[in-house]
Design an enzyme around this catalytic site. Sequence first.
Site, PDB file in Angstrom:
ATOM      1  N   ASP A  47       0.591  44.525 -81.324  1.00 15.61           N
ATOM      2  CA  ASP A  47      -0.557  44.980 -82.127  1.00 15.61           C
ATOM      3  C   ASP A  47      -0.843  43.925 -83.187  1.00 15.61           C
ATOM      4  O   ASP A  47       0.020  43.108 -83.513  1.00 15.61           O
ATOM      5  CB  ASP A  47      -0.268  46.337 -82.797  1.00 15.61           C
ATOM      6  CG  ASP A  47      -1.467  46.839 -83.598  1.00 15.61           C
ATOM      7  OD1 ASP A  47      -2.589  46.795 -83.066  1.00 15.61           O
ATOM      8  OD2 ASP A  47      -1.299  47.235 -84.762  1.00 15.61           O
ATOM      9  N   SER A  48      -2.048  43.978 -83.744  1.00 16.88           N
ATOM     10  CA  SER A  48      -2.384  43.056 -84.830  1.00 16.88           C
ATOM     11  C   SER A  48      -1.475  43.307 -86.043  1.00 16.88           C
ATOM     12  O   SER A  48      -1.289  42.415 -86.863  1.00 16.88           O
ATOM     13  CB  SER A  48      -3.852  43.243 -85.221  1.00 16.88           C
ATOM     14  OG  SER A  48      -4.086  44.602 -85.549  1.00 16.88           O
ATOM     15  N   CYS A 107      -3.447  47.746 -79.162  1.00 14.39           N
ATOM     16  CA  CYS A 107      -4.450  47.445 -80.193  1.00 14.39           C
ATOM     17  C   CYS A 107      -5.798  47.527 -79.501  1.00 14.39           C
ATOM     18  O   CYS A 107      -6.026  46.821 -78.504  1.00 14.39           O
ATOM     19  CB  CYS A 107      -4.199  46.042 -80.738  1.00 14.39           C
ATOM     20  SG  CYS A 107      -5.462  45.451 -81.882  1.00 14.39           S
ATOM     21  N   GLU A 141      -3.796  50.288 -94.572  1.00 14.19           N
ATOM     22  CA  GLU A 141      -2.876  49.160 -94.776  1.00 14.19           C
ATOM     23  C   GLU A 141      -2.437  49.045 -96.234  1.00 14.19           C
ATOM     24  O   GLU A 141      -1.347  48.580 -96.520  1.00 14.19           O
ATOM     25  CB  GLU A 141      -3.569  47.845 -94.387  1.00 14.19           C
ATOM     26  CG  GLU A 141      -3.848  47.735 -92.908  1.00 14.19           C
ATOM     27  CD  GLU A 141      -2.895  46.800 -92.211  1.00 14.19           C
ATOM     28  OE1 GLU A 141      -2.468  45.827 -92.843  1.00 14.19           O
ATOM     29  OE2 GLU A 141      -2.592  47.055 -91.032  1.00 14.19           O
ATOM     30  N   CYS A 146      -8.561  53.595 -82.562  1.00 19.03           N
ATOM     31  CA  CYS A 146      -7.925  52.574 -83.395  1.00 19.03           C
ATOM     32  C   CYS A 146      -6.524  53.077 -83.697  1.00 19.03           C
ATOM     33  O   CYS A 146      -6.340  54.247 -84.066  1.00 19.03           O
ATOM     34  CB  CYS A 146      -8.705  52.360 -84.685  1.00 19.03           C
ATOM     35  SG  CYS A 146      -7.854  51.258 -85.833  1.00 19.03           S
ATOM     36  N   HIS A 155      -4.589  52.692 -86.093  1.00 16.34           N
ATOM     37  CA  HIS A 155      -4.272  53.120 -87.459  1.00 16.34           C
ATOM     38  C   HIS A 155      -4.702  54.551 -87.759  1.00 16.34           C
ATOM     39  O   HIS A 155      -4.128  55.208 -88.622  1.00 16.34           O
ATOM     40  CB  HIS A 155      -4.987  52.215 -88.474  1.00 16.34           C
ATOM     41  CG  HIS A 155      -4.338  50.887 -88.673  1.00 16.34           C
ATOM     42  ND1 HIS A 155      -4.185  49.988 -87.661  1.00 16.34           N
ATOM     43  CD2 HIS A 155      -3.806  50.316 -89.779  1.00 16.34           C
ATOM     44  CE1 HIS A 155      -3.602  48.903 -88.141  1.00 16.34           C
ATOM     45  NE2 HIS A 155      -3.355  49.079 -89.419  1.00 16.34           N
TER      46      HIS A 155
HETATM   47  N1  DGL Z   1      -4.892  47.708 -84.301  1.00 24.13           N
HETATM   48  C1  DGL Z   1      -6.325  47.618 -84.485  1.00 24.13           C
HETATM   49  C2  DGL Z   1      -7.053  48.497 -83.467  1.00 24.13           C
HETATM   50  O1  DGL Z   1      -6.466  49.378 -82.822  1.00 24.13           O
HETATM   51  C3  DGL Z   1      -6.750  47.980 -85.879  1.00 24.13           C
HETATM   52  C4  DGL Z   1      -6.296  46.990 -86.927  1.00 24.13           C
HETATM   53  C5  DGL Z   1      -7.038  45.670 -86.923  1.00 24.13           C
HETATM   54  O2  DGL Z   1      -8.263  45.638 -87.208  1.00 24.13           O
HETATM   55  O3  DGL Z   1      -6.396  44.668 -86.672  1.00 24.13           O
HETATM   56  O4  DGL Z   1      -8.221  48.322 -83.277  1.00 24.13           O
END
Ligand code: DGL
Length: 277
Positions: free
Chosen positions: A11-12, A74, A159, A193, A195
């Site tokens: 993931d990011s 992600c 975050e 998403c 998050h």
């Molecule tokens: N993990 C990203 C997603 O599911 C969200 C966080 C980001 O923008 O990097 O889209």
Amino acid sequence: MVNNKPIGIFDSGYGGLTVFRSIFKQLPQYDYIYLGDTARAPYGNRSFQTIHQYTWECVRWLLKQGCPLVILACNTASAKALRNIQQLDLKGQDPAKRVLGVIRPTAEVIGNYTKTKEIGVLGTKGTIQSESYKMEIGKFFPDVKVHQQACPLWVPLIENGEYDKPGANYFVKKYLDQVLAQSANIDTLLLACTHYPLIQQKIAAYLPANIKVVSQGDIVAHSLVDYLHRHSEMEKSISTGNTQRFFTTTDDTADFDHYGELFFGAKVQSGFAEIKC
Ligand code: DGL
């Protein structure tokens, strides 16, 4: 002993831990290695080229750790990088290795949740602008109307630890009002998403009782169980030592361990991954 054929989860940042949490619950027997590119997150507002480059650097690092299978947990990376990775980048790698995303497994089932045949998809700017959900859901449920809404401030709120504060309510309401204004018939909202499950209760509290809120973790986990049933060669190639290792691209790992625990729901102790090749 360090496992050598783990499932890689990328993931990011921390968000993919909500997906990993569900996968681990369903399939605890495997070895796992999680990589969060926290040094360069969030990806949500970045360009297609940058998201592809960053994601591939991280996937390549995971493949080098011995992963036969990598899950892009992600949505933004799945929307903007997965196709190029599958069709171009993996060509130079061991042909048995696979990289899978989270959009297709979600699109395959989301139409079953709606009675009105109208759903709202909430995601980052990158995910929404890619139109990936509209296209993928259209393949499996052509009769379902998809309304989309980018929620660019939700990831920064989460975050920065502001997601459970009263100030977050304003931004939760703002994007929900915008998606609901698109149609009075929406009865299902997809949290597209990684998050957003952290604010799921706030979202649900604001909505009328007839609107369901769906997060992806369990959907992706069920789909992985099914995938491994159907691909026995892949299943056999994954080691089963029941270990979970966590890595971040930030050399100060304390933040990752702190937020990681919130997203994963259990203690996280991470190491630094130097992914630049
Ligand atoms: N993990 C990203 C997603 O599911 C969200 C966080 C980001 O923008 O990097 O889209």
